[in-house]
Design an enzyme around this catalytic site. Structure first.
Site, mmCIF file in Angstrom:
data_model
loop_
_atom_site.group_PDB
_atom_site.id
_atom_site.type_symbol
_atom_site.label_atom_id
_atom_site.label_comp_id
_atom_site.label_asym_id
_atom_site.label_seq_id
_atom_site.Cartn_x
_atom_site.Cartn_y
_atom_site.Cartn_z
ATOM 1 N N SER A 135 63.648 -2.324 45.785
ATOM 2 C CA SER A 135 62.269 -2.499 46.242
ATOM 3 C C SER A 135 61.878 -1.382 47.202
ATOM 4 O O SER A 135 62.711 -0.574 47.601
ATOM 5 C CB SER A 135 62.097 -3.857 46.934
ATOM 6 O OG SER A 135 62.703 -3.838 48.222
ATOM 7 N N SER A 137 60.829 -1.752 50.306
ATOM 8 C CA SER A 137 60.777 -2.231 51.690
ATOM 9 C C SER A 137 61.346 -1.237 52.696
ATOM 10 O O SER A 137 61.086 -1.342 53.889
ATOM 11 C CB SER A 137 61.513 -3.565 51.823
ATOM 12 O OG SER A 137 62.902 -3.395 51.648
ATOM 13 N N LYS A 195 68.298 -3.330 55.144
ATOM 14 C CA LYS A 195 67.244 -3.137 56.149
ATOM 15 C C LYS A 195 67.831 -2.292 57.285
ATOM 16 O O LYS A 195 68.994 -1.929 57.288
ATOM 17 C CB LYS A 195 66.749 -4.476 56.715
ATOM 18 C CG LYS A 195 66.291 -5.499 55.678
ATOM 19 C CD LYS A 195 65.002 -5.132 54.995
ATOM 20 C CE LYS A 195 64.613 -6.208 53.980
ATOM 21 N NZ LYS A 195 63.406 -5.818 53.195
ATOM 22 N N SER A 245 57.609 -5.620 53.940
ATOM 23 C CA SER A 245 59.029 -5.941 54.003
ATOM 24 C C SER A 245 59.226 -7.387 54.443
ATOM 25 O O SER A 245 58.724 -7.806 55.489
ATOM 26 C CB SER A 245 59.747 -5.002 54.983
ATOM 27 O OG SER A 245 61.088 -5.400 55.177
#
Length: 298
Positions: free
Chosen positions: A100, A102, A157, A263
């Site tokens: 993705s 994010s 992350k 996100s």
């Protein structure tokens, strides 16, 4: 079991294959190969009693008698390969693909990355129990971890809060332990694809830490939860129209994506416990759409 669950349990599947092929390899080495040798010795003695035995025929007979069954041959061939992959993947490096956006602009969809499995300590595979501590995760690290709400999924992350930190995000500005990040404007970021949209791009700076982030002007920094926060230590967080403030509990980390307005991260599903850590992402080794992306990142 779903495909996602199978992917999430790849380490377990690999371990099972390692055990099965290892048992077959060892059983053949210590039992079956000796039985084949004994049978071959008996048959060759009988062959040698013949008048003028043909050496070529004898060699062919010996090879046939000592030959491993196909299923044992394949198992024995796969065992060292599976063992090598298991050790590398469990203790050294593991590859991942970014699914993705994010983590834009740091990581793009389709980036294949390497994750260092030992920098945060040696963990036993399958049960993920740390047995040797090496380094602790630091603020600013890009980390892969098991999603707290479904540990069969891996997320990636950036760490913005370590144990004991007070993390505040208000009006799209991050503050940690009372120190507000400095922001330097960069060229707007163009999102490739059908919409060809733009996001504001900034360099976010803390002492010793700097990296780029994205913000969308038309989106609020408020965290919209459609129901009360439901995650461990949710009482350590407070939300308002400008953002949130969280105190990170011991043994946990607060994670956010660099694409701040796009996100799903600790703002929504909570803190990441230490036992969920997979490793530190450090290198892009391939992107089939853009080979120039290969290299390290921060």
């Amino acid at each position: 079991m779903s495909f996602q669950s199978l992917v999430g349990n790849f380490a377990l599947i690999l371990f099972i294959l390692l055990v099965i092929t290892g048992i077959i390899w060892a059983f053949d080495l210590f039992v079956l190969s000796r039985q084949r040798r004994q049978r071959a010795d008996v048959a060759l003695k009988e062959f040698d009693l013949k008048a003028n035995p043909d050496p070529a025929a004898r060699a062919l007979l010996q090879a046939q008698l000592l030959k491993q069954p196909v299923w044992i041959e394949y198992s024995g061939s796969f065992f060292p390969v599976i063992a090598l992959v298991f050790v590398l993947r469990s203790f050294l490096f593991e590859p991942f693909k970014i699914p993705s956006g994010s983590m834009l602009p740091t990581l793009f969809v389709g980036d294949f990355i390497l994750v260092n499995k030992f920098t945060y300590g040696i963990r036993l595979p399958i049960i993920d129990k740390k047995i040797i501590s090496i380094n602790e995760p630091e603020r600013g690290d890009v980390m892969v971890f098991k999603y707290p709400k479904d540990t069969t999924q891996n997320y990636i992350k950036r760490i913005v809060g370590t144990p004991g930190d007070v993390v505040k995000y208000s009006n799209k500005k991050l503050t940690v332990n009372g120190v507000e990040a400095k922001y330097t404007g960069q060229t707007d970021f163009l999102h490739a694809g059908a919409d060809l949209s733009y996001s504001k791009q900034f360099e976010e700076q803390f002492p010793g830490i700097q990296h780029r982030i994205l913000n969308d002007e038309d989106k609020s920094s408020a965290v919209y939860l459609f129901e009360p926060a439901d995650f461990p230590f949710a009482n350590q967080c407070s939300y308002d129209d400008a953002g949130f403030t969280c105190r990170v509990p011991q043994g946990h980390y607060f994670m956010m994506g660099d694409n701040r307005d796009n996100s799903q991260d600790s703002r929504y599903w909570g803190f990441v416990p230490d036992q969920n850590i997979v490793g530190k992402a450090f290198f892009i080794w391939m992107n089939t759409s853009d080979l120039k992306r290969v290299g390290s990142f921060k």
